[in-house]
Design a protein around this motif. Structure first.
Motif, PDB file in Angstrom:
ATOM      1  N   ASN A 196       0.826  -1.205   0.000  1.00 17.07           N
ATOM      2  CA  ASN A 196       0.000   0.000   0.000  1.00 17.07           C
ATOM      3  C   ASN A 196       0.862   1.257   0.000  1.00 17.07           C
ATOM      4  N   LEU A 200       0.909   4.147  -2.895  1.00 15.29           N
ATOM      5  CA  LEU A 200       0.690   5.563  -2.618  1.00 15.29           C
ATOM      6  C   LEU A 200       1.786   6.415  -3.236  1.00 15.29           C
ATOM      7  N   TYR A 201       3.022   5.954  -3.111  1.00 18.41           N
ATOM      8  CA  TYR A 201       4.154   6.714  -3.670  1.00 18.41           C
ATOM      9  C   TYR A 201       3.999   6.865  -5.184  1.00 18.41           C
ATOM     10  N   ASN A 203       1.307   6.840  -6.953  1.00 16.54           N
ATOM     11  CA  ASN A 203       0.086   7.518  -7.380  1.00 16.54           C
ATOM     12  C   ASN A 203       0.415   8.882  -7.972  1.00 16.54           C
ATOM     13  N   ARG A 207      -1.448  12.988  -1.636  1.00 21.87           N
ATOM     14  CA  ARG A 207      -2.598  13.305  -0.801  1.00 21.87           C
ATOM     15  C   ARG A 207      -2.152  13.664   0.623  1.00 21.87           C
ATOM     16  N   ARG A 284      -5.261   5.204   5.119  1.00 23.88           N
ATOM     17  CA  ARG A 284      -4.509   4.341   4.212  1.00 23.88           C
ATOM     18  C   ARG A 284      -4.451   4.880   2.780  1.00 23.88           C
ATOM     19  N   SER A 285      -5.275   5.867   2.475  1.00 21.43           N
ATOM     20  CA  SER A 285      -5.230   6.464   1.138  1.00 21.43           C
ATOM     21  C   SER A 285      -4.435   7.772   1.110  1.00 21.43           C
ATOM     22  N   ASN A 287      -0.903  10.069   1.556  1.00 19.09           N
ATOM     23  CA  ASN A 287       0.562  10.007   1.496  1.00 19.09           C
ATOM     24  C   ASN A 287       1.205  10.549   2.760  1.00 19.09           C
ATOM     25  N   THR A 304       0.507   5.035   7.826  1.00 20.29           N
ATOM     26  CA  THR A 304       0.586   6.305   7.113  1.00 20.29           C
ATOM     27  C   THR A 304       1.750   7.126   7.657  1.00 20.29           C
ATOM     28  N   CYS A 357       7.290   5.446   6.213  1.00 16.34           N
ATOM     29  CA  CYS A 357       5.967   4.907   6.555  1.00 16.34           C
ATOM     30  C   CYS A 357       6.100   3.777   7.578  1.00 16.34           C
TER      31      CYS A 357
END
Length: 435
Positions: A196, A200-201, A203, A207, A284-285, A287, A304, A357
């Motif tokens: 995960n 995120l990285y 993406n 965020r 979890r969504s 950054n 996170t 993280c």
């Protein structure tokens, strides 16, 4: 301390309301975990208690028992079957509820009963009763409270949500914290999700997240963070910002957002309040999570990348990366500008990002230590530690706090809505009660 095996365990939380907040989130999470372990859980609320909508379904499903403003002695006896081998744990973060439990267990001794005061703040007259009094009386009231808290400390009745709370209580009431001081965790430990973090990285959007009650200047950092986001948005188009929260000062949040460029305003999202379950997906969504206290630690627990932020400051100052900043999740000391950290994270390598993280995750997920369960808590001294005189003094002091709180509430309501509307509302309420 040797723990005995209780035939029946009951945990009793004492809290006026369950609106969204730090201690409220803690009680909610514990109630869910206790239900999974088949532990009877009771909430003693105020007469006119409030439950936040985001808590309602979870509390209903976990079978929480609710009593209004008193300990139901007969029902508690029935639930424990009057067994000497039962164990009841009382938990509160307010001293008036603590003395209620003290008075109860002085008069009722059919089984072991332990009573705990969980310190969850470092300021405010609801927590530090002497501050409600005129200056010429504060020292004498503080001295009397010091005697009360010293007895509680010696009896192992006090636990703390952070090291900052320990320091303030020790300095204010002249005692040294003894033995185990941490509150039991209200989280289930899950494995760090490296996949995960890498997703995120990679993406295209970065965020930024903050979770906070809109209560200024206490959570004033949020106003500063909105400004910082606006500046960075000019250089990093992929930067997005989600704010989860609500509160009486929401108008100030909208005012701060209105000062941003049109593009920055487009990519900022006010989510409103969220349930603890819903927050997991939000964390979890993200950054990067920049929040205070439990909103910071909860993000870190979910893997996170999280930075603790300064309280009572309308600039956005952070204390650096975890775990080095672990002790600063509840702090008012000057920090460092958040802007530099956000920009650094926007530009680090994937492996470095994943490592940070994981560092955040490891800071608050100790899988090597046995987890202390709230239903197994025991005081170091069995039985009540406060005298009847102590209880009378605390109740008298707290009544003064409640009178001032009520008067302040009326004053603010009149200022916002006008005297006429408040009087009409009061008359209608009295009419309903008498009809």
């Amino acid at each position: 301390m040797v723990h005995f095996m209780a035939e029946k365990k009951i945990v009793v939380f004492m809290q006026e309301d369950l609106g969204i907040g730090g201690i409220e989130n803690y009680i909610y999470r514990q109630a869910i975990l206790l239900s999974k372990r088949d532990i009877t859980t009771i909430w003693i609320s105020g007469n006119y208690s409030y439950i936040a909508p985001s808590y309602e379904e979870g509390l209903k499903n976990c079978g929480l028992i609710i009593w209004k403003n008193k300990i139901n002695r007969d029902e508690l006896y029935r639930l424990t079957k009057g067994s000497r081998d039962a164990h009841i744990v009382f938990v509160t973060s307010y001293i008036n509820w603590f003395v209620m439990a003290e008075e109860f267990r002085t008069k009722n001794t059919w089984c072991r009963m332990d009573n705990f005061f969980f310190v969850n703040h470092f300021t405010g007259w609801m927590n530090y009763l002497e501050t409600v009094y005129p200056k010429f009386r504060r020292n004498s009231i503080r001295k009397r409270l010091s005697t009360v808290f010293s007895k509680m400390n010696n009896g192992g009745n006090i636990r703390y949500f952070s090291s900052r709370h320990i320091k303030v209580m020790e300095e204010n009431y002249s005692y040294n914290a003894k033995g185990q001081t941490a509150v039991p965790s209200a989280f289930e430990i899950s494995k760090f999700d490296e996949e995960n973090a890498r997703s995120l990285y990679r993406n295209k959007d970065f965020r930024l997240l903050s979770v906070s009650r809109f209560d200024f200047p206490h959570k004033g950092y949020l106003l500063g963070l909105i400004s910082v986001y606006g500046k960075l948005k000019e250089r990093y188009d992929r930067l997005k910002f989600t704010i989860v929260g609500y509160g009486s000062d929401e108008a100030q949040v909208h005012e701060a957002i209105a000062k941003l460029s049109e593009k920055a305003q487009t990519d900022i999202h006010l989510y409103g309040p969220a349930s603890p379950e819903g927050l997991v997906g939000i964390y979890r969504s993200a950054n990067l999570n920049i929040s205070a206290a439990g909103c910071c630690t909860t993000g870190a627990r979910n893997g996170t990348l999280s930075l603790p932020v300064r309280n009572y400051c309308c600039d956005c100052e952070v204390y650096g990366y975890l775990p080095e900043s672990k002790a600063m999740t509840v702090s008012t000391v000057p920090g460092m500008p958040a802007e530099g950290f956000i920009e650094e994270i926007l530009n680090i390598s994937e492996d470095e990002y994943v490592r940070k993280c994981k560092d955040s995750y490891d800071t608050f997920n100790d899988t090597s230590a046995a987890q202390l369960l709230i239903e197994d808590l025991e005081n170091s001294v069995e039985g009540a530690v406060l005298s009847e005189s102590d209880i009378r003094f605390v109740n008298k002091a707290f009544r003064k706090v409640m009178r001032k709180t009520k008067m302040l509430g009326y004053k603010n309501a009149i200022k916002e809505k006008g005297l006429g509307r408040i009087v009409k509302k009061r008359i209608k309420r009295l009419f309903r009660r008498n009809s």
